[in-house]
Structure formats: C-alpha cells, structure tokens
Design a protein around this motif. Structure first.
Motif, short mmCIF file in Angstrom:
data_model
loop_
_atom_site.label_atom_id
_atom_site.label_comp_id
_atom_site.label_asym_id
_atom_site.label_seq_id
_atom_site.Cartn_x
_atom_site.Cartn_y
_atom_site.Cartn_z
N PRO A 194 11.81 9.69 4.32
CA PRO A 194 12.35 10.87 3.63
C PRO A 194 13.58 11.48 4.31
O PRO A 194 14.54 11.84 3.64
CB PRO A 194 11.17 11.85 3.62
CG PRO A 194 9.96 10.97 3.67
CD PRO A 194 10.37 9.80 4.52
N HIS A 195 13.56 11.55 5.63
CA HIS A 195 14.70 12.12 6.35
C HIS A 195 15.96 11.29 6.12
O HIS A 195 17.04 11.82 5.85
CB HIS A 195 14.40 12.22 7.85
CG HIS A 195 15.59 12.58 8.68
ND1 HIS A 195 16.08 13.86 8.73
CD2 HIS A 195 16.41 11.83 9.45
CE1 HIS A 195 17.16 13.88 9.52
NE2 HIS A 195 17.37 12.66 9.97
N ASP A 196 15.83 9.97 6.21
CA ASP A 196 16.97 9.08 6.00
C ASP A 196 17.49 9.18 4.56
O ASP A 196 18.69 9.16 4.32
CB ASP A 196 16.60 7.63 6.31
CG ASP A 196 16.28 7.41 7.78
OD1 ASP A 196 16.76 8.20 8.62
OD2 ASP A 196 15.56 6.45 8.08
N ARG A 197 16.56 9.31 3.62
CA ARG A 197 16.95 9.43 2.22
C ARG A 197 17.72 10.73 1.99
O ARG A 197 18.76 10.74 1.33
CB ARG A 197 15.73 9.35 1.32
CG ARG A 197 16.09 9.30 -0.16
CD ARG A 197 14.90 9.07 -1.08
NE ARG A 197 13.89 10.10 -0.93
CZ ARG A 197 12.64 9.89 -0.47
NH1 ARG A 197 12.25 8.68 -0.13
NH2 ARG A 197 11.79 10.87 -0.37
N ARG A 198 17.22 11.83 2.55
CA ARG A 198 17.91 13.12 2.39
C ARG A 198 19.30 13.07 3.01
O ARG A 198 20.27 13.57 2.44
CB ARG A 198 17.08 14.25 3.00
CG ARG A 198 15.89 14.66 2.16
CD ARG A 198 15.24 15.93 2.67
NE ARG A 198 14.75 15.81 4.03
CZ ARG A 198 13.53 15.38 4.36
NH1 ARG A 198 12.67 15.05 3.42
NH2 ARG A 198 13.17 15.30 5.62
N GLU A 199 19.39 12.43 4.18
CA GLU A 199 20.68 12.31 4.85
C GLU A 199 21.66 11.50 4.01
O GLU A 199 22.82 11.88 3.83
CB GLU A 199 20.49 11.66 6.23
CG GLU A 199 21.76 11.56 7.03
CD GLU A 199 21.50 10.95 8.40
OE1 GLU A 199 22.31 10.09 8.81
OE2 GLU A 199 20.51 11.32 9.06
N MET A 200 21.18 10.38 3.45
CA MET A 200 22.04 9.54 2.62
C MET A 200 22.49 10.31 1.37
O MET A 200 23.65 10.25 0.99
CB MET A 200 21.31 8.26 2.20
CG MET A 200 22.20 7.33 1.39
SD MET A 200 21.36 6.30 0.16
CE MET A 200 20.43 7.45 -0.79
N GLU A 201 21.57 11.04 0.75
CA GLU A 201 21.90 11.80 -0.45
C GLU A 201 22.92 12.90 -0.14
O GLU A 201 23.83 13.15 -0.93
CB GLU A 201 20.63 12.38 -1.07
CG GLU A 201 19.77 11.31 -1.73
CD GLU A 201 18.39 11.81 -2.15
OE1 GLU A 201 18.00 12.94 -1.77
OE2 GLU A 201 17.69 11.04 -2.83
N ALA A 202 22.80 13.53 1.03
CA ALA A 202 23.75 14.57 1.42
C ALA A 202 25.14 13.98 1.62
O ALA A 202 26.15 14.55 1.18
CB ALA A 202 23.27 15.28 2.69
N ILE A 203 25.20 12.83 2.28
CA ILE A 203 26.49 12.17 2.50
C ILE A 203 27.09 11.73 1.17
O ILE A 203 28.28 11.90 0.92
CB ILE A 203 26.34 10.98 3.47
CG1 ILE A 203 25.98 11.49 4.87
CG2 ILE A 203 27.61 10.14 3.52
CD1 ILE A 203 25.54 10.40 5.83
N LEU A 204 26.26 11.20 0.28
CA LEU A 204 26.73 10.79 -1.04
C LEU A 204 27.32 11.99 -1.78
O LEU A 204 28.41 11.88 -2.36
CB LEU A 204 25.58 10.17 -1.85
CG LEU A 204 25.92 9.78 -3.28
CD1 LEU A 204 27.00 8.71 -3.33
CD2 LEU A 204 24.67 9.30 -4.00
N GLN A 205 26.62 13.12 -1.76
CA GLN A 205 27.13 14.31 -2.43
C GLN A 205 28.46 14.76 -1.83
O GLN A 205 29.38 15.16 -2.55
CB GLN A 205 26.10 15.45 -2.34
CG GLN A 205 24.88 15.22 -3.20
CD GLN A 205 25.21 14.98 -4.66
OE1 GLN A 205 26.02 15.69 -5.25
NE2 GLN A 205 24.61 13.95 -5.24
N LEU A 241 14.98 3.39 -2.60
CA LEU A 241 14.84 4.76 -2.09
C LEU A 241 13.43 5.02 -1.58
O LEU A 241 13.24 5.70 -0.56
CB LEU A 241 15.21 5.78 -3.17
CG LEU A 241 16.68 5.84 -3.56
CD1 LEU A 241 16.88 6.74 -4.77
CD2 LEU A 241 17.53 6.32 -2.38
N ARG A 242 12.43 4.51 -2.27
CA ARG A 242 11.04 4.73 -1.85
C ARG A 242 10.71 4.03 -0.54
O ARG A 242 9.80 4.44 0.18
CB ARG A 242 10.09 4.28 -2.95
CG ARG A 242 10.09 5.25 -4.14
CD ARG A 242 9.27 4.72 -5.30
NE ARG A 242 7.91 4.37 -4.94
CZ ARG A 242 6.82 5.05 -5.31
NH1 ARG A 242 6.95 6.14 -6.03
NH2 ARG A 242 5.63 4.63 -4.97
#
Length: 81
Positions: A61-72, A56-57
C-alpha cells in the motif's frame, strides 16, 4: 571417475527435466490466466484495466500511494489534471 560423471550427468538430466515440467505447467497457468481475462472481456470488463488492477494489488500500500502521488505530480506538470 566415470561413476562420478554418470552421477553428475544423471543429476543434471533430472534438474533439466524438472525445469521442463515446470515450464510446461507455467505455460498452462499462463493459458488459464489468459482465459480469465477473455472471460472478463466477454462480460464487459476491460482486460487492460484488469491487468493494471492486478499489478496494483501486488504492490505494498505504501508503494502504491507513493506511485500514485508521483503520477499525479507528473500529470499536473503536463497539464493533464
């Protein structure tokens, strides 16, 4: 023409030897990383989670937020939220 072949063969040999040295260094670094995960485990940390955090690190940050939103979204669709 034989001289050209010798030069090409020497160049190829040097390149291969460099690759072999780098592969050996890579193995050594991989072993060092494994040791750090084992050290983390010995002090009570979960190596799987540590690996996930490292992944994740590395992300922007944008890609991580996008992935987390899709995961949710997926978790919610599966009733896992």
């Amino acid at each position: 023409m034989s001289g050209d072949n010798n030069v090409a063969a020497d160049q190829l040999r040097l390149l291969i030897e460099r690759i072999e040295r780098l592969e050996e260094e890579k193995k050594g670094i991989g072993d060092d990383i494994k040791d750090v995960y084992l050290e983390g485990k010995a002090t009570g940390y979960d190596p799987k989670i540590m690996r996930q955090i490292v992944r994740l690190r590395k992300m922007h940050p944008h890609d991580r937020r996008e992935m987390e939103a899709i995961l949710q979204t997926y978790l919610a669709a599966l009733g896992m939220e």
